[in-house]
Design an enzyme around this catalytic site. Structure first.
Site, short mmCIF file in Angstrom:
data_model
loop_
_atom_site.label_atom_id
_atom_site.label_comp_id
_atom_site.label_asym_id
_atom_site.label_seq_id
_atom_site.Cartn_x
_atom_site.Cartn_y
_atom_site.Cartn_z
CB SER A 269 48.07 -12.91 -2.24
OG SER A 269 48.53 -12.97 -0.91
CB SER A 270 47.51 -8.34 0.98
OG SER A 270 47.24 -9.30 1.99
CB SER B 21 -7.48 -2.38 -4.54
OG SER B 21 -6.84 -2.94 -3.40
CB THR B 22 -2.58 -1.70 -2.59
OG1 THR B 22 -2.48 -0.31 -2.27
CG2 THR B 22 -1.21 -2.34 -2.44
CG ASN B 23 -5.13 -5.81 -2.01
OD1 ASN B 23 -4.10 -5.32 -1.55
ND2 ASN B 23 -6.20 -6.04 -1.26
CB THR C 214 -0.95 0.01 1.22
OG1 THR C 214 -1.83 -1.11 1.13
CG2 THR C 214 -1.75 1.29 1.28
CB THR D 11 33.23 -39.25 -13.39
OG1 THR D 11 34.06 -40.42 -13.34
CG2 THR D 11 32.76 -39.03 -14.82
CE LYS E 247 47.15 -17.96 -3.76
NZ LYS E 247 45.75 -17.69 -3.99
#
Length: 469
Positions: free
Chosen positions: A318-319, A140-142, A101, A187, A324
């Site tokens: 990587s830090s 209506s909102t509905n 609504t 697999t 990497k």
């Protein structure tokens, strides 16, 4: 800040003087401070609401319920809303109580005040044009909210379809590019039999393509509107012919084949179509995530993993570890997929929780569906543009793994039997000797015969069948 005073059935409230929204939107802003995400974040929903209001005004005018001049002003105001000129005036949180609504009234108030401005009146002068009496006439909102939700969802799904189609084309192109790259299939993460890298990527294109068809089918279900249902589907406060007229105008305004629901009471209470669409989005996510899992495995290493393909490097990984590079694009898509799968659970629970003639939880359904489809479209674009298009094959690595594997022994089974083939596989694995040498030494085949049977390329397709006279 300057204010004007508006009132509703609960009493007066101050509204910012320059706001196109009104008192009920102000109440919603006070009540629902939840996500911090306004409905205007999902622009397709605002556009869809504008379409619904325009179609309703035209239908009401056709049926003699709305004066021409008021209809014209509402239509012009709705056009401004659809074009995005008033997005900032839709501040209501995407999650709210009241079955939507607050969103519907936000739209009614914005369109009403813009219409007042068009006819030369002051904002808030509802004696001339009223949010409920005119903009929300026969509605209506509905019926407004779920119809707008469906229209917006169709548009979002069409955006997703375009990205999925582009992704399929990219995967298919890689399938063709890698058609001659022999590698080991696996697999349960164990060596299986040879295949081509092209077959692997072609399979990815097919699995995504299948869901393009499923999503198109789901979109057709979203075309059904319950406009004319008003509160619970009985059509109270409408006139005969309104439901058909408003859907006719709505189809014309949106360019979509909008049709009236067969049973408006059922269509007002049922949210099954949203569950179905959410399920398709979950299915897409499961498949995309599986593909990303494969890409991360196939590119793993580079020295201690499979390393059969190279993903384009996007950023340092990587830090602390220099050099990497991580598979950040597939990782990001994985996370999008997890979110969509979680959103599907929310949509499912919200749809199940509907009671009697209405489901009041459509705002959370809308939020999760819009988020899911928008994130998937962005993820599909990112995966294609920043990953798939730049993948290269490590041809020598793929060939070396095929040579090292005993998986090719499967091709011997039709000629020497399963048990003999299993014994050869075990001996080759234990001794490190080549299968072909063991086959020849033990007298199972000549070297020429063994070479033909153990040629990896012949193992990537069925044998020619015996021709009958």
């Amino acid at each position: 800040m300057n204010f004007r005073t508006e009132k509703d059935s609960l009493g007066p409230r101050k509204v910012p003087a320059d706001a196109y929204y009104g008192v009920q939107t102000v109440r919603a802003l006070e009540n629902f401070q939840i996500t911090g995400i306004p409905v205007s974040h999902f622009t397709r929903l605002i556009q869809a609401l504008a379409c619904v209001k325009k179609a309703a005004a035209l239908a009401n005018m056709e049926l003699g319920l709305l004066p021409d001049d008021i209809c014209d002003a509402i239509v012009q105001a709705a056009r401004d809303v659809r074009e995005g000129r008033l997005d900032e005036h839709f501040p209501v949180d995407v999650i709210q109580g009241g079955a939507g609504t607050s969103v519907n009234m936000n739209a009614n108030e914005v369109i009403c005040n813009r219409a007042l401005e068009i006819i030369g009146a002051e904002r808030g002068d509802y004696s001339r044009i009223h949010p409920n009496n005119h903009v929300n006439l026969s509605q209506s909102t509905n019926d407004v909210y779920p119809t707008a939700l469906k229209i917006a969802l169709i548009w979002y799904c069409q955006d997703l379809l375009k990205e999925m189609e582009a992704l399929v084309a990219s995967l298919r192109a890689k399938g063709e590019e890698f058609a001659d790259v022999i590698k080991m299939g696996r697999t349960q993460l164990q060596d299986a039999v040879p295949m081509t890298l092209g077959q692997e990527f072609a399979a990815y294109s097919v699995t995504v393509g299948e869901d393009i068809s499923r999503l198109r089918e789901a979109i057709t279900l979203l075309r059904e509107s319950n406009m004319g249902a008003t509160a619970i589907g009985t059509g109270i406060n409408t006139v005969e012919g309104y439901a058909e007229a408003v859907c006719r105008y709505l189809a014309d305004v949106t360019g979509l084949d909008i049709v009236p629901a067969e049973n408006l009471v059922e269509a007002t209470s049922d949210t099954g179509v949203f569950v179905h669409v959410s399920g398709i989005l979950k299915r897409i996510s499961v498949k995309l995530s599986k593909i990303c899992n494969d890409l991360r495995l196939l590119s793993s290493g580079p020295f201690t993993g499979f390393h059969e393909i190279n993903l384009p490097p996007m950023q340092p990984g990587s830090s602390i570890m220099p050099g990497k590079v991580n598979p950040v694009i597939p990782e990001a898509v994985n996370q999008v997929c997890y979110q969509v799968i979680g959103n599907d659970v929310t949509v499912t629970m919200a749809a199940e929780a509907g009671q009697l003639e209405l489901n009041v939880f459509e705002p959370i359904i809308a939020f999760n569906l819009f988020q899911s489809v928008d994130m998937l479209a962005r993820a599909a674009f990112m995966l294609r543009k920043r990953c798939i298009d730049g993948i290269t094959a490590n041809r020598e690595r793929c060939a070396a793994l095929v040579r090292m594997s005993v998986g090719a022994v499967t091709a011997l089974a039709p000629y020497i039997g399963y048990e003999a083939a299993a014994a050869l596989a075990k001996e080759s694995e234990c001794t490190g000797r080549a299968l072909i040498d063991l086959v020849v030494e033990q007298g199972h085949m000549s070297r020429d015969e063994a070479q033909k049977v153990l040629d990896p390329l012949t193992m990537t397709r069925p044998k020619p069948g015996a021709m009958r006279d």
